[in-house]
Design a protein around this motif. Structure first.
Motif, PDB file in Angstrom:
ATOM      1  N   TRP A  30       1.620 -16.153   3.154  1.00 41.50           N
ATOM      2  CA  TRP A  30       0.827 -15.779   1.999  1.00 41.50           C
ATOM      3  C   TRP A  30       1.745 -15.475   0.831  1.00 41.50           C
ATOM      4  O   TRP A  30       2.935 -15.295   1.000  1.00 41.50           O
ATOM      5  CB  TRP A  30      -0.058 -14.579   2.333  1.00 41.50           C
ATOM      6  N   LYS A  32       3.291 -13.207  -2.409  1.00 41.03           N
ATOM      7  CA  LYS A  32       3.823 -11.843  -2.441  1.00 41.03           C
ATOM      8  C   LYS A  32       2.751 -10.819  -2.765  1.00 41.03           C
ATOM      9  O   LYS A  32       2.800  -9.684  -2.311  1.00 41.03           O
ATOM     10  CB  LYS A  32       4.971 -11.753  -3.445  1.00 41.03           C
ATOM     11  N   GLU A  33       1.767 -11.199  -3.560  1.00 43.25           N
ATOM     12  CA  GLU A  33       0.691 -10.295  -3.955  1.00 43.25           C
ATOM     13  C   GLU A  33      -0.570 -10.615  -3.159  1.00 43.25           C
ATOM     14  O   GLU A  33      -0.886 -11.777  -2.921  1.00 43.25           O
ATOM     15  CB  GLU A  33       0.397 -10.433  -5.455  1.00 43.25           C
ATOM     16  N   ILE A  34      -1.291  -9.588  -2.771  1.00 39.07           N
ATOM     17  CA  ILE A  34      -2.554  -9.779  -2.058  1.00 39.07           C
ATOM     18  C   ILE A  34      -3.611 -10.179  -3.081  1.00 39.07           C
ATOM     19  O   ILE A  34      -3.834  -9.482  -4.067  1.00 39.07           O
ATOM     20  CB  ILE A  34      -2.972  -8.499  -1.313  1.00 39.07           C
ATOM     21  N   SER A  35      -4.224 -11.327  -2.839  1.00 39.99           N
ATOM     22  CA  SER A  35      -5.245 -11.835  -3.760  1.00 39.99           C
ATOM     23  C   SER A  35      -6.210 -12.715  -2.975  1.00 39.99           C
ATOM     24  O   SER A  35      -6.111 -12.840  -1.761  1.00 39.99           O
ATOM     25  CB  SER A  35      -4.595 -12.638  -4.886  1.00 39.99           C
ATOM     26  N   ASP A  36      -7.128 -13.345  -3.697  1.00 38.28           N
ATOM     27  CA  ASP A  36      -8.083 -14.253  -3.070  1.00 38.28           C
ATOM     28  C   ASP A  36      -7.508 -15.653  -2.875  1.00 38.28           C
ATOM     29  O   ASP A  36      -8.160 -16.521  -2.311  1.00 38.28           O
ATOM     30  CB  ASP A  36      -9.353 -14.358  -3.925  1.00 38.28           C
ATOM     31  N   ARG A  76       4.512  -9.712   5.323  1.00 35.95           N
ATOM     32  CA  ARG A  76       3.881 -10.252   4.127  1.00 35.95           C
ATOM     33  C   ARG A  76       4.705 -11.395   3.518  1.00 35.95           C
ATOM     34  O   ARG A  76       4.147 -12.314   2.935  1.00 35.95           O
ATOM     35  CB  ARG A  76       3.719  -9.118   3.105  1.00 35.95           C
ATOM     36  N   ARG A  77       6.015 -11.341   3.653  1.00 32.08           N
ATOM     37  CA  ARG A  77       6.895 -12.371   3.080  1.00 32.08           C
ATOM     38  C   ARG A  77       7.078 -13.575   3.997  1.00 32.08           C
ATOM     39  O   ARG A  77       7.527 -14.627   3.561  1.00 32.08           O
ATOM     40  CB  ARG A  77       8.260 -11.769   2.770  1.00 32.08           C
ATOM     41  N   TYR A 141       2.457   2.099   5.340  1.00 35.53           N
ATOM     42  CA  TYR A 141       1.683   1.370   4.337  1.00 35.53           C
ATOM     43  C   TYR A 141       0.217   1.763   4.342  1.00 35.53           C
ATOM     44  O   TYR A 141      -0.557   1.262   3.552  1.00 35.53           O
ATOM     45  CB  TYR A 141       1.816  -0.145   4.557  1.00 35.53           C
TER      46      TYR A 141
END
Length: 188
Positions: A30, A32-36, A76-77, A141
Motif C-alpha cells: 500500500w 505510505k498514507e492510508i487512503s481509499d 505499512r511500507r 500505534y
C-alpha cells in the motif's frame, strides 16, 4: 471495532461460524498514507511470484512473507503476504469473503495448516466448522483486532456434509461431470 460487518445485509456480528471453501494467498503493498486508493503493487496469487503488473515478486525488495513479525510501521511500507478466506456461513449458507492481513495473517495461515493436516478431514474442508472471533491487540500505534479462527466441530452427519460439499463445489466452480456415452453409441 472488533466486529464483523456484512456488506450485503448491513448486519454486524461478533463472531462467525463458517465452512471454509478455500484460502487464497496474495500480497499487497500500500502507499505510505492510508487512503481509499488501491495498492501500489499487488499479487492475487502469492504462489506465482508475479504481481498484477508482471513484476517478479521473488526479486522485490519490499517483499515480506511474515507480516506478523513486523511492527505496523514497517508492515505499512512492505509488500505483505495476506489471505482471503472464501467460506459459507452456517446460518444461511451464504458465501462470505474475509480478508486477513497484518496481524491476522498468522492465525489464518495456522488455520490453513490445521485444515490441511487434520487426518479426520482428509482435505474435506466442508466437514470442519470454523468459528472466527477477533482478539484485541494493543500496540504503540493503537488498538487493532486480529482474527482468531478455531475449528470447533467436525461434521459427521453425511447428509449435511454432502450439502456443504455441493455448496463448496458451486463456489469453486467445480466442473459438472459429463454423462458417459450411451451403450448403443458407436465409439469413434
Amino acid at each position: 471495532p472488533g466486529s464483523f460487518y456484512n456488506s450485503g445485509s448491513d448486519e454486524i456480528a461478533d463472531e462467525l461460524n463458517i465452512i471454509v471453501v478455500d484460502i487464497l494467498a496474495g500480497r499487497a503493498r500500500w502507499g505510505k498514507e492510508i487512503s481509499d486508493a488501491g495498492p501500489v503493487c499487488a499479487s492475487l496469487d502469492a504462489k506465482s511470484n508475479f504481481s498484477t503488473n508482471g513484476d517478479d515478486c521473488s526479486q522485490c525488495s519490499y517483499r515480506l512473507d511474515t507480516p506478523w513479525t513486523a511492527d505496523a510501521g514497517e508492515r505499512r511500507r512492505m509488500c505483505c503476504l495476506n489471505y482471503t478466506i472464501l467460506g459459507i456461513t452456517l446460518t444461511d449458507h451464504m458465501p462470505c469473503l474475509i480478508r486477513a492481513h497484518g496481524i491476522s495473517a498468522l492465525p489464518t495461515r495456522q488455520l490453513l495448516t490445521q485444515l490441511k493436516l487434520n487426518k479426520a478431514l482428509r482435505g474435506k474442508y466442508y466437514r470442519a466448522v470454523v468459528n472466527i472471533k477477533t482478539q484485541e491487540k494493543t500496540t504503540k500505534y493503537g488498538t487493532a483486532y486480529a482474527l482468531h479462527p478455531k475449528i470447533t466441530e467436525l461434521i459427521t452427519d453425511e447428509i449435511k456434509a454432502r450439502e456443504l460439499q455441493e455448496e463448496s463445489n458451486r463456489l469453486l466452480g467445480a466442473p459438472i461431470p459429463l454423462p458417459e456415452g450411451r451403450p448403443e453409441d458407436d465409439p469413434l
